[in-house]
Design a protein around this motif. Structure first.
Motif, PDB file in Angstrom:
ATOM      1  N   SER A 166     -56.690  40.586  -0.878  1.00 45.12           N
ATOM      2  CA  SER A 166     -57.390  39.459  -1.123  1.00 45.12           C
ATOM      3  C   SER A 166     -55.900  37.951  -0.903  1.00 45.12           C
ATOM      4  O   SER A 166     -55.893  37.707  -1.164  1.00 45.12           O
ATOM      5  CB  SER A 166     -57.378  39.086  -3.055  1.00 45.12           C
TER       6      SER A 166
ATOM      7  N   TYR B  28     -57.323  42.123   4.241  1.00 46.25           N
ATOM      8  CA  TYR B  28     -57.925  40.448   3.152  1.00 46.25           C
ATOM      9  C   TYR B  28     -58.982  40.929   2.684  1.00 46.25           C
ATOM     10  O   TYR B  28     -58.552  40.557   0.766  1.00 46.25           O
ATOM     11  CB  TYR B  28     -58.511  39.037   4.081  1.00 46.25           C
ATOM     12  N   LYS B  29     -60.140  41.695   2.520  1.00 42.31           N
ATOM     13  CA  LYS B  29     -60.954  42.256   1.208  1.00 42.31           C
ATOM     14  C   LYS B  29     -60.099  43.072   0.619  1.00 42.31           C
ATOM     15  O   LYS B  29     -60.913  43.108  -0.134  1.00 42.31           O
ATOM     16  CB  LYS B  29     -61.794  43.216   2.886  1.00 42.31           C
TER      17      LYS B  29
ATOM     18  N   LEU C  33     -58.879  41.440   8.528  1.00 40.11           N
ATOM     19  CA  LEU C  33     -60.099  40.816   7.708  1.00 40.11           C
ATOM     20  C   LEU C  33     -60.145  42.026   6.403  1.00 40.11           C
ATOM     21  O   LEU C  33     -60.656  41.497   5.338  1.00 40.11           O
ATOM     22  CB  LEU C  33     -61.632  40.704   8.345  1.00 40.11           C
ATOM     23  N   VAL C  34     -59.954  43.004   6.961  1.00 39.50           N
ATOM     24  CA  VAL C  34     -60.066  44.167   5.955  1.00 39.50           C
ATOM     25  C   VAL C  34     -58.906  44.017   4.921  1.00 39.50           C
ATOM     26  O   VAL C  34     -58.669  44.623   4.073  1.00 39.50           O
ATOM     27  CB  VAL C  34     -59.690  45.999   7.230  1.00 39.50           C
TER      28      VAL C  34
ATOM     29  N   ASN D  52     -66.143  36.156   4.479  1.00 39.76           N
ATOM     30  CA  ASN D  52     -65.733  36.597   2.860  1.00 39.76           C
ATOM     31  C   ASN D  52     -66.329  35.630   1.713  1.00 39.76           C
ATOM     32  O   ASN D  52     -66.031  35.706   0.448  1.00 39.76           O
ATOM     33  CB  ASN D  52     -64.082  36.870   2.221  1.00 39.76           C
TER      34      ASN D  52
ATOM     35  N   THR E 294     -66.338  47.176   7.901  1.00 38.15           N
ATOM     36  CA  THR E 294     -65.939  45.767   8.004  1.00 38.15           C
ATOM     37  C   THR E 294     -66.368  45.945  10.052  1.00 38.15           C
ATOM     38  O   THR E 294     -67.013  44.902  10.709  1.00 38.15           O
ATOM     39  CB  THR E 294     -64.349  45.481   7.879  1.00 38.15           C
TER      40      THR E 294
ATOM     41  N   THR F 104     -63.060  51.030   4.342  1.00 34.42           N
ATOM     42  CA  THR F 104     -63.430  49.281   4.661  1.00 34.42           C
ATOM     43  C   THR F 104     -63.685  48.967   5.939  1.00 34.42           C
ATOM     44  O   THR F 104     -64.243  48.265   6.269  1.00 34.42           O
ATOM     45  CB  THR F 104     -62.134  48.525   3.406  1.00 34.42           C
TER      46      THR F 104
END
Length: 616
Positions: A437, A433-434, A430-431, A474, A604, A600
Motif C-alpha cells: 500500500s 504497492y498492491k 505496481l506489485v 488500483n 499483475t 502478486t
C-alpha cells in the motif's frame, strides 16, 4: 531436463558487438552533470515517495545548498577539477563506497549468481567432461582479450569502455578492518598460469598452460580433473572457504590470523592469484522440487555448511560452479566484475561448448595438480565454526522464489511500442504497492561504460507518472469504460522510465553525482552537507526494491539478496514469449514475503495483459 543444445545469440539486447580488433576503444570521459539538473532530478525522485510537507522542507534545503555562492557550487567546482585530472571522477569512489566499504557478507548481500540452463547429464564423469570444456572456453576468452581480438561493444551506436575485461582474471577481493581492497595479480611481471579447483572443500592449484606457453587442451584438463577427483574422495573436516562468507570485519581479523602461518599464506595467495575458480559440487538433497530455485540457491551460496558452501572462496572475482546433476553457473564479485562483461563471457562459453575439442592433446607428462594445505590451530578452527553457524543462519533467513512466467514475454510490450524493461519496472512498482500500500525507493541498474572507466549508476524507477498510473489502476471507482485512460497512464509511466533510463545511460543520473558532492565535501575537510543528513535522503537511499535484468537468449536465472532487511530483490530475464523471475526477501522481516510478491506479480502481469489486450 534441458538439452545441451542451447541457442547462443547475443546476451545483451542493447549492446551490439563489432569485430574491431581493439580492446580499449576511444570513449569520452564521464561528464559531471550540471548541479541544477541533479538537484531538480533529486527533488523529482522524492515527489512520489514523500508527502507534500516533507517535500517542501527538503526543497528549501536543496535550494539553500544549490544557491549561487553556496556550498553546492563550491563542491561542484571541486568535482569538475577532479574530472580534469583523473581518468574517471567517480568510478573509484563508487567502487569504494558501494562495495569495498560494505561490511556485509559477500554471499547473498552482494555477489550476484547466474544459473545457466542445465546440461544433459547426471553423473560425475560427465561433470568432469563439461568442466574441462568450460575451463577451455574461459581460457579461450582470456586469450582473445590478450590478443586484442575481443570485439568492441556498442550501445546506441557508441563504443563502450572495455577496460574491465582483463581485470576479471587473477583478481580477488582482500578483507580489511575498515574497508577491503582488490588485488590484481595479472598485472605482475609473471602473470599467473593456474586456476583453482575446489572439490569436497579441498583446494587444488591446476596449471592450465603447458611449458611452451600453449593452453592445455580439453583432454589434458580432463585428465587433470580426474587426478583431482582421485585426491579428494572424502570431504575435508574443516571447510576453509566458509571463512570468506563472514562479515567482512570478522573475516579480516581471521584472515590476518590465518596468514601468520607460512603454509596458510602460500595456499591463500595461490587461491587469490588464480585466473579463476572452478567449484565441482557434490550431489545434494533438494530443498525444493523446483529446479530453478534449487540451482539458483546453489550458485548463490552453496546450500549451506552441510552442502557445497565449503566449495567456495567468496572473495574470488570469478567462480564457476559445476554440479554432478547438470546444474552450472557463475558467482561473481562486484568490486571488479559486473553484468555486461560477465554476460559476454558466458555467451562465449555457451558458443564454445557447442564446438568439438579443436586440438589433440600433446603426449607430454603433466605435473600433478597441487593440493593446497592449511595449518588449522584452535583459533582458526573456532573462526570456521562461527562462520559455519553464521552462514547457515543467513541462508535459512533467505526466502527465494524463482518462476517462469509463460503467458507472455517481451514481445507483448514491444508490440505496443513500450520498452520491455520499463514495462517490467512499472509492473514491479505496481506489485509493491498492491502488497504494501505504498511506493518505495526502487533501483534499476544502468551501465556507464559509454565513458572511460565507467561502471554503473542507479535508475530511480518511481516517478510521478508511475504513481499516477498505480493509483488509477488500483482505484475501484474507475470503471472499465475508462480503460483507455488507464492505458494512457501506463504508456506515460513506461515512457517516463524510458526517458529516465536514456538520461542515466548518457551520464546524467543523480546518485553518482550526489555521492560525489558528499565525498568532495569530506575530501575538502568540510562538514557533510545538510541535504545528506536530511531524513528524505535516508529514505531515498533505503532501497526496498533492488532490481536487475539479465537479457539473455537462454533460460538463465540471476539471483541476489535484498539491499536492506525489509526489502526485496527481483531479477528478471525477458524472453520473446516468457519471463524468468527470481525474487528474494528475508524471513526475519514480517512485512516482506517472496512468495506473496511472486504470486502478486503473476496476477499483475495478467492484469496488464488484459489492459493491453482486453477480452472481447
Amino acid at each position: 531436463m534441458i538439452s545441451r543444445k542451447v541457442p547462443c545469440r547475443t546476451w545483451l539486447s542493447r549492446i551490439s558487438r563489432r569485430p574491431e580488433a581493439c580492446l580499449f576503444s576511444s570513449v569520452p570521459p564521464q561528464p559531471v552533470p550540471p548541479l541544477a539538473n541533479t538537484l531538480q532530478g533529486y527533488l523529482s525522485a522524492l515527489e512520489p515517495l514523500l508527502p507534500p510537507d516533507e517535500i517542501s522542507h527538503t526543497r528549501r534545503m536543496v535550494q539553500e545548498f544549490g544557491r549561487r555562492g553556496g556550498l553546492g557550487p563550491k563542491l561542484q567546482e571541486g568535482l569538475e577539477k577532479r574530472a580534469r585530472v583523473t581518468k574517471n571522477w567517480i568510478a573509484d569512489w563508487w567502487v569504494q563506497r558501494a562495495y569495498l566499504e560494505s561490511r556485509q557478507p559477500l554471499p547473498v548481500h552482494s555477489s550476484p549468481a547466474i544459473s545457466l540452463p542445465r546440461r544433459d547429464y547426471n553423473d560425475w564423469k560427465s561433470q568432469l567432461v563439461f568442466a574441462s570444456k568450460l575451463i577451455a572456453a574461459v581460457l579461450d576468452f582470456k586469450a582473445k582479450i590478450k590478443m586484442g581480438q575481443l570485439p568492441v561493444e556498442y550501445m546506441r551506436g557508441k563504443p563502450l569502455c572495455m577496460e574491465l575485461y582483463p581485470l576479471l582474471f587473477s583478481s580477488c577481493r582482500i578483507p580489511g578492518p575498515k574497508h577491503d581492497y582488490v588485488a590484481h595479480y595479472g598485472r605482475s611481471r609473471r602473470s599467473p598460469t593456474h586456476i583453482t579447483v575446489v572439490r569436497n572443500y579441498q583446494f587444488f592449484q591446476l596449471e592450465v598452460y603447458n611449458s611452451d606457453g600453449s593452453r592445455m587442451t580439453e583432454s589434458q584438463i580432463h585428465a587433470q580433473l580426474l587426478r583431482i577427483r582421485s585426491q579428494s574422495w572424502k570431504t575435508d573436516k574443516e571447510p576453509m572457504g566458509i571463512l570468506t562468507s563472514e562479515h567482512r570485519h570478522t573475516w579480516g581479523e581471521a584472515y590476518n590470523r590465518l596468514l601468520k602461518d607460512k603454509l596458510n599464506k602460500e595456499s591463500v595467495r595461490l587461491i587469490e592469484s588464480g585466473l579463476f575458480s572452478v567449484c565441482l559440487d557434490s550431489p545434494v538433497m533438494r530443498i525444493s522440487d523446483e529446479k530453478y530455485v534449487h540451482d539458483a540457491a546453489q550458485i548463490l551460496h552453496g546450500g549451506g555448511t552441510f552442502s557445497n558452501s565449503g566449495n567456495r572462496w567468496f572473495d574470488k572475482t570469478l567462480q564457476f560452479v559445476v554440479g554432478e546433476d547438470g546444474s552450472w553457473g557463475l558467482l561473481y564479485e562486484q568490486a571488479t566484475a559486473e553484468g555486461p562483461p560477465v554476460a559476454a563471457l558466458l555467451h562465449h562459453i555457451l558458443e564454445y561448448c557447442e564446438k568439438p575439442d579443436p586440438k589433440r592433446a600433446p603426449i607430454v607428462p603433466l605435473p600433478m595438480p597441487k593440493k593446497l594445505y592449511f595449518h588449522i590451530d584452535r583459533e582458526i578452527k573456532w573462526d570456521i565454526e562461527q562462520a559455519k553457524q553464521n552462514l547457515d543462519i543467513l541462508i535459512n533467513d533467505l526466502d527465494v522464489n524463482v518462476f517462469n512466467f509463460k503467458i507472455f514475454g517481451k514481445d507483448l510490450p514491444k508490440s505496443y511500442n513500450m520498452s520491455p524493461n520499463s514495462f517490467i519496472q512499472i509492473a514491479l512498482q505496481l506489485v509493491y504497492y498492491k502488497v504494501h500500500s505504498e511506493v518505495c525507493p526502487t533501483c534499476d541498474i544502468a551501465s556507464q561504460r559509454m565513458f572511460r572507466g565507467g561502471r554503473t549508476e542507479f535508475i530511480r524507477s518511481p516517478t510521478n507518472q508511475s504513481l499516477k498510473f498505480i493509483l488509477a489502476f488500483n482505484d475501484a471507482s474507475i470503471g472499465v469504460r475508462l480503460r483507455q485512460a488507464k492505458l494512457q497512464l501506463l504508456r506515460e509511466a513506461v515512457d517516463a522510465h524510458s526517458a529516465l533510463t536514456e538520461r542515466v545511460i548518457n551520464g546524467h543520473g543523480i546518485d553518482l553525482h550526489l555521492l560525489g558532492l558528499k565525498l568532495q565535501a569530506i575530501e575538502e575537510g568540510l562538514s557533510i552537507p545538510k541535504i545528506f543528513m536530511d531524513t528524505a535522503y535516508g529514505l531515498a537511499t533505503h532501497w526496498k526494491l533492488r532490481t536487475g535484468q539479465i537479457p539473455a537468449n537462454t533460460d538463465s536465472v540471476m539471483c541476489f539478496g535484498p539491499l536492506v532487511p525489509d526489502g526485496y530483490a527481483v531479477c528478471y530475464n525477458p524472453q520473446a514469449d516468457h519471463f524468468h523471475f527470481s525474487i528474494t526477501a528475508f524471513n526475519c522481516c514480517e512485512e516482506t514475503n517472496a512468495e506473496m510478491f511472486a504470486r502478486t506479480l503473476k496476477e499483475t502481469l495478467c492484469e496488464l495483459q488484459e489492459l493491453l489486450q482486453p477480452a472481447v
